[in-house]
Motif scaffolding. Structure first.
Motif, PDB file in Angstrom:
ATOM      1  N   ARG A  42       0.823  -1.207   0.000  1.00 35.96           N
ATOM      2  CA  ARG A  42       0.000   0.000   0.000  1.00 35.96           C
ATOM      3  C   ARG A  42       0.856   1.256   0.000  1.00 35.96           C
ATOM      4  NH1 ARG A  42      -4.644  -1.809   4.444  1.00 35.96           N
ATOM      5  NH2 ARG A  42      -5.806  -3.201   3.026  1.00 35.96           N
ATOM      6  N   SER A  43       1.954   1.246   0.739  1.00 35.09           N
ATOM      7  CA  SER A  43       2.817   2.427   0.788  1.00 35.09           C
ATOM      8  C   SER A  43       3.528   2.645  -0.541  1.00 35.09           C
ATOM      9  CB  SER A  43       3.839   2.270   1.911  1.00 35.09           C
ATOM     10  OG  SER A  43       4.668   1.138   1.682  1.00 35.09           O
ATOM     11  N   GLU A  44       3.959   1.550  -1.192  1.00 36.72           N
ATOM     12  CA  GLU A  44       4.606   1.672  -2.497  1.00 36.72           C
ATOM     13  C   GLU A  44       3.625   2.211  -3.545  1.00 36.72           C
ATOM     14  OE1 GLU A  44       7.656   1.273  -3.621  1.00 36.72           O
ATOM     15  OE2 GLU A  44       8.462   0.853  -1.624  1.00 36.72           O
ATOM     16  N   LYS A  45       2.388   1.732  -3.489  1.00 45.18           N
ATOM     17  CA  LYS A  45       1.385   2.212  -4.419  1.00 45.18           C
ATOM     18  C   LYS A  45       1.122   3.700  -4.207  1.00 45.18           C
ATOM     19  CE  LYS A  45      -3.502   1.845  -5.588  1.00 45.18           C
ATOM     20  NZ  LYS A  45      -4.811   1.237  -5.268  1.00 45.18           N
ATOM     21  N   LEU A  46       1.036   4.138  -2.954  1.00 50.47           N
ATOM     22  CA  LEU A  46       0.785   5.536  -2.650  1.00 50.47           C
ATOM     23  C   LEU A  46       1.924   6.420  -3.153  1.00 50.47           C
ATOM     24  CD1 LEU A  46      -1.084   7.570  -1.304  1.00 50.47           C
ATOM     25  CD2 LEU A  46       0.102   7.163   0.851  1.00 50.47           C
ATOM     26  N   LYS A  47       3.177   5.947  -3.012  1.00 48.25           N
ATOM     27  CA  LYS A  47       4.326   6.722  -3.483  1.00 48.25           C
ATOM     28  C   LYS A  47       4.287   6.886  -5.000  1.00 48.25           C
ATOM     29  CE  LYS A  47       7.495   5.371   0.238  1.00 48.25           C
ATOM     30  NZ  LYS A  47       8.751   4.636   0.548  1.00 48.25           N
ATOM     31  N   LEU A  48       4.026   5.777  -5.696  1.00 45.97           N
ATOM     32  CA  LEU A  48       4.000   5.826  -7.156  1.00 45.97           C
ATOM     33  C   LEU A  48       2.858   6.691  -7.667  1.00 45.97           C
ATOM     34  CD1 LEU A  48       4.808   2.086  -7.947  1.00 45.97           C
ATOM     35  CD2 LEU A  48       6.341   4.046  -8.193  1.00 45.97           C
ATOM     36  N   MET A  49       1.706   6.643  -7.001  1.00 42.66           N
ATOM     37  CA  MET A  49       0.577   7.474  -7.400  1.00 42.66           C
ATOM     38  C   MET A  49       0.895   8.942  -7.176  1.00 42.66           C
ATOM     39  SD  MET A  49      -2.655   5.243  -6.000  1.00 42.66           S
ATOM     40  CE  MET A  49      -3.714   6.660  -6.132  1.00 42.66           C
ATOM     41  N   THR A  50       1.597   9.258  -6.088  1.00 38.87           N
ATOM     42  CA  THR A  50       1.961  10.643  -5.790  1.00 38.87           C
ATOM     43  C   THR A  50       2.911  11.182  -6.838  1.00 38.87           C
ATOM     44  OG1 THR A  50       1.709  10.176  -3.425  1.00 38.87           O
ATOM     45  CG2 THR A  50       2.896  12.174  -4.032  1.00 38.87           C
ATOM     46  N   ARG A  51       3.839  10.325  -7.315  1.00 39.59           N
ATOM     47  CA  ARG A  51       4.798  10.762  -8.333  1.00 39.59           C
ATOM     48  C   ARG A  51       4.190  10.774  -9.725  1.00 39.59           C
ATOM     49  NH1 ARG A  51       9.507   6.609  -6.318  1.00 39.59           N
ATOM     50  NH2 ARG A  51       9.807   7.463  -4.227  1.00 39.59           N
ATOM     51  N   ASP A  93      -4.543   5.641 -10.518  1.00 41.94           N
ATOM     52  CA  ASP A  93      -5.413   5.014  -9.525  1.00 41.94           C
ATOM     53  C   ASP A  93      -6.467   4.197 -10.271  1.00 41.94           C
ATOM     54  OD1 ASP A  93      -6.884   4.224  -7.412  1.00 41.94           O
ATOM     55  OD2 ASP A  93      -7.480   6.229  -6.740  1.00 41.94           O
ATOM     56  N   PHE A  94      -6.281   2.856 -10.288  1.00 43.29           N
ATOM     57  CA  PHE A  94      -7.189   1.994 -11.054  1.00 43.29           C
ATOM     58  C   PHE A  94      -8.588   1.978 -10.465  1.00 43.29           C
ATOM     59  CE2 PHE A  94      -3.054   0.393 -12.319  1.00 43.29           C
ATOM     60  CZ  PHE A  94      -3.222   0.202 -13.676  1.00 43.29           C
ATOM     61  N   SER A  95      -8.727   2.348  -9.197  1.00 38.63           N
ATOM     62  CA  SER A  95     -10.060   2.357  -8.595  1.00 38.63           C
ATOM     63  C   SER A  95     -10.950   3.433  -9.209  1.00 38.63           C
ATOM     64  CB  SER A  95      -9.943   2.584  -7.082  1.00 38.63           C
ATOM     65  OG  SER A  95      -9.349   3.847  -6.820  1.00 38.63           O
ATOM     66  N   LYS A  96     -10.345   4.442  -9.880  1.00 37.31           N
ATOM     67  CA  LYS A  96     -11.119   5.507 -10.491  1.00 37.31           C
ATOM     68  C   LYS A  96     -11.404   5.249 -11.967  1.00 37.31           C
ATOM     69  CE  LYS A  96      -9.422   9.109  -7.381  1.00 37.31           C
ATOM     70  NZ  LYS A  96      -8.736  10.413  -7.294  1.00 37.31           N
ATOM     71  N   GLU A 138       3.338  -6.835 -14.222  1.00 39.78           N
ATOM     72  CA  GLU A 138       3.956  -5.667 -13.606  1.00 39.78           C
ATOM     73  C   GLU A 138       3.540  -5.546 -12.144  1.00 39.78           C
ATOM     74  OE1 GLU A 138       3.136  -2.182 -15.771  1.00 39.78           O
ATOM     75  OE2 GLU A 138       4.092  -2.867 -17.628  1.00 39.78           O
ATOM     76  N   TRP A 139       4.460  -5.018 -11.344  1.00 43.03           N
ATOM     77  CA  TRP A 139       4.202  -4.793  -9.923  1.00 43.03           C
ATOM     78  C   TRP A 139       3.084  -3.767  -9.759  1.00 43.03           C
ATOM     79  CZ3 TRP A 139       5.415  -6.798  -5.320  1.00 43.03           C
ATOM     80  CH2 TRP A 139       5.165  -6.037  -4.184  1.00 43.03           C
ATOM     81  N   GLY A 140       2.131  -4.066  -8.879  1.00 42.13           N
ATOM     82  CA  GLY A 140       1.013  -3.167  -8.644  1.00 42.13           C
ATOM     83  C   GLY A 140      -0.204  -3.462  -9.502  1.00 42.13           C
ATOM     84  N   SER A 141      -0.119  -4.481 -10.382  1.00 41.10           N
ATOM     85  CA  SER A 141      -1.263  -4.818 -11.225  1.00 41.10           C
ATOM     86  C   SER A 141      -2.336  -5.542 -10.421  1.00 41.10           C
ATOM     87  CB  SER A 141      -0.824  -5.714 -12.395  1.00 41.10           C
ATOM     88  OG  SER A 141       0.129  -5.058 -13.198  1.00 41.10           O
ATOM     89  N   PHE A 142      -3.568  -5.362 -10.821  1.00 36.85           N
ATOM     90  CA  PHE A 142      -4.689  -6.063 -10.201  1.00 36.85           C
ATOM     91  C   PHE A 142      -5.047  -7.274 -11.050  1.00 36.85           C
ATOM     92  CE2 PHE A 142      -4.946  -1.837  -8.490  1.00 36.85           C
ATOM     93  CZ  PHE A 142      -5.370  -2.016  -7.180  1.00 36.85           C
TER      94      PHE A 142
END
Length: 438
Positions: A20-29, A34-37, A54-58
Motif C-alpha cells: 500500500r505504501s509503495e502504491k501511494l508513493k508511485l501514485m503521488t509521483r 489510480d485503477f479504482s477511479k 507488472e508490480w502493482g497490477s490487479f
C-alpha cells in the motif's frame, strides 16, 4: 474485501502495508494511475504461461469460468480455408464462440486459430457467427484490414438502403404515371434504366445453408424484426419477425408530472416561480425518501414500458429448397423431431440485411424453424408451449459462402492483388455421415 488484519500473521501484515505504501508513493509521483477511479479495467492478453505481470497490477481470478470443450475436438489447421498477410478465413466449427468472454480468453475461434498459424496474440474480430452456427468466418491479422472490412460492410448496408428507397420512389412514380398522358415519363424511364445499369455492384455477399422439416418458399422475403425479451422479461432475447411494417411512432404520452412541468415552463400557470421551486424541492425530497424496494419497483416498471426502438426492415432471398434424407439423430436438445431416414429440406439463403438471427427468425415465421434452434421454435404452432432456450452446441445453419468484391486500389492491396474473392465452407455437419457412406 480483505480479511481483518488481526487474523493475519505479522509477516503478511507487513507485506500488505508495504504494498500500500509503495502504491501511494508511485501514485503521488504520477508513475501509476489510480485503477479504482477507472471506469473500465484494461484487459491484458496472456500470450504464454510464464508472462511477467507488472508490480502493482490487479488480477481477477475466475474460479468457475465458462468452458468450451468443443475446441479440443477440432483439428484447427485443417479448418483454415485461406490465409494472407492481412486476414485468415476459417471454416468455423459449431459449439465454439468467436470472441472471448470475460472469463475465457483461450477457448475461442480467435485464439485457437491464432495458435494454429503460430501467432502469439489472438486474431482480430471482423464479423460474428453465433456459437451454434458453423461456416465461413473472416478474421483479421491487422487493424487496417478490420477497418477495411467493416467499411465494406457499412457500404453494403448503405447501398441496400438506397436501393430500398429507390424502389419505394419507383412505386410512387408508377402511381403518378397513371394520372399523366402516355409517353410523358418515357424520358425519365430511360434515364432511370441507364442509372440502374451503372449501380455499384454488391461488395459483400453472404450465403447460408440451413435444414428444416418443411420446404421453405423460394423467393425474396421482406420482414420487420423486433427485439423482445421472452418469458415476460425473464427469458432470453428473441428477434420476432413480422410481415407488415410497423405503424408510425406515436407522440410520447404526457403524464401529469410532464404536463405540470410544461405548463410551469410557459408562464407559471401553477402559481409562479415560487410554486415551481416548491414543486422541484418536493420532487427532490420524494426521491430521497424512496426506499430500496420502491426504487426496485420503479426500475421494473421502467423495464416493462414499451420500447421506443422501431422494428428493423430485413430482407433475404431463399434461392433453393431441396429434399434431404436425414441421417442418425444428433445428440442434444432441439432435435426431438429428427427421425432417421425421414425427409427434411436443405435450403440456401442469400442474406441482404442483418445477421443470422434474421434467417433463424424468418424460418420460424414461415412455419418451419431450423432444426436444433431452441430459441425460435416456440414461435410455431407445433412448439408454442416450448420454452425458448439459447443453444450453445449446434443448429442446422451454416455460413456456406462469402464473396468480396472491391475494384479500388485499397481492395487490391487488402485482397492480395485481386478485386474479387470467394470463400466456401466444407460440407455441413449434417452431411458428414452421408459423405462418409459414399
Amino acid at each position: 474485501p480483505l480479511p481483518k488484519t488481526q487474523l493475519l500473521d505479522e509477516e503478511t501484515q507487513e507485506l500488505i502495508l508495504r504494498i500500500r505504501s509503495e502504491k501511494l508513493k508511485l501514485m503521488t509521483r504520477g508513475q501509476i494511475a489510480d485503477f479504482s477511479k477507472r471506469k473500465r479495467a484494461l484487459r491484458l492478453n496472456i500470450s504464454h504461461i510464464d508472462m511477467a505481470i507488472e508490480w502493482g497490477s490487479f488480477i481477477r481470478v475466475h474460479c468457475h469460468p465458462i468452458r468450451f470443450d468443443a475446441v479440443y475436438t477440432v483439428d484447427w489447421p485443417k479448418r483454415i480455408i485461406a490465409e494472407s498477410e492481412h486476414y485468415v478465413v476459417l471454416n468455423k466449427p459449431e459449439g465454439v464462440p468467436v470472441p472471448a468472454t470475460v472469463d475465457n480468453l483461450v477457448e475461442t475461434c480467435l485464439a485457437q486459430t491464432a495458435t494454429a498459424i503460430g501467432r502469439e496474440e489472438p486474431l482480430l474480430i471482423t464479423h460474428r457467427l453465433d456459437q451454434a452456427t458453423s461456416g465461413v468466418l473472416v478474421m483479421g491479422k491487422t487493424t487496417e484490414f478490420v477497418s477495411y472490412f467493416n467499411t465494406l460492410m457499412m457500404q453494403q448496408h448503405q447501398h441496400l438502403k438506397k436501393s430500398d428507397d429507390n424502389d419505394d420512389k419507383e412505386e410512387g412514380e408508377k402511381e403518378a404515371k397513371s394520372l399523366l398522358p402516355n409517353g410523358a415519363h418515357s424520358q425519365k424511364t430511360a434515364a432511370a434504366a441507364a442509372a440502374a445499369t451503372t449501380t455499384t455492384t454488391t461488395l459483400v455477399e453472404k450465403r447460408y445453408r440451413l435444414l428444416t422439416l418443411r420446404s421453405l418458399p423460394v423467393g425474396r422475403h421482406v420482414g420487420y424484426l423486433d427485439e423482445q425479451s421472452s418469458l415476460g422479461g425473464d427469458g432470453p432475447t428473441q428477434h420476432i419477425m413480422s410481415s407488415s411494417p410497423p405503424p408510425p411512432p406515436s407522440p410520447p404520452s404526457m403524464d401529469e408530472d410532464d404536463e405540470r412541468k410544461q405548463l410551469s415552463s410557459v408562464g407559471g400557470m401553477h402559481g409562479g416561480d415560487d410554486d415551481i421551486d416548491g414543486d422541484k424541492a418536493a420532487d427532490d425530497e420524494e426521491k430521497k425518501t424512496m426506499t430500496k424496494k420502491e426504487k426496485k419497483r420503479l426500475k421494473a416498471e421502467m423495464a416493462t414500458r414499451p420500447r421506443k426502438r422501431q422494428p428493423k426492415r430485413c430482407e433475404l432471398e431463399i434461392e433453393t429448397s431441396k429434399a434431404f434424407v436425414l441421417g442418425p439423430r444428433p445428440s442434444g436438445e432441439g432435435f426431438e423431431d429428427w427421425e432417421e431416414g425421414s425427409i427434411a429440406y436443405e435450403s440456401t439463403v442469400l442474406l441482404f440485411t442483418g445477421r443470422t438471427h434474421v434467417i433463424r427468425s424468418m424460418a420460424a415465421h414461415l412455419g418451419s424453424p431450423i432444426l436444433g434452434d431452441t430459441l425460435y421454435r416456440n414461435l410455431t404452432s407445433e412448439h408454442s408451449g416450448a420454452v425458448p432456450v439459447v443453444t450453445h452446441t449446434r443448429i442446422a445453419l451454416q455460413a456456406c459462402e462469402l464473396k468480396i468484391l472491391d475494384e479500388s486500389e485499397t481492395g487490391a492491396s487488402m485482397l492480395g492483388g485481386t478485386s474479387a474473392l470467394t470463400f466456401h465452407a466444407c460440407i455441413p455437419w449434417w452431411r458428414e455421415t452421408h459423405e462418409k457412406d459414399e
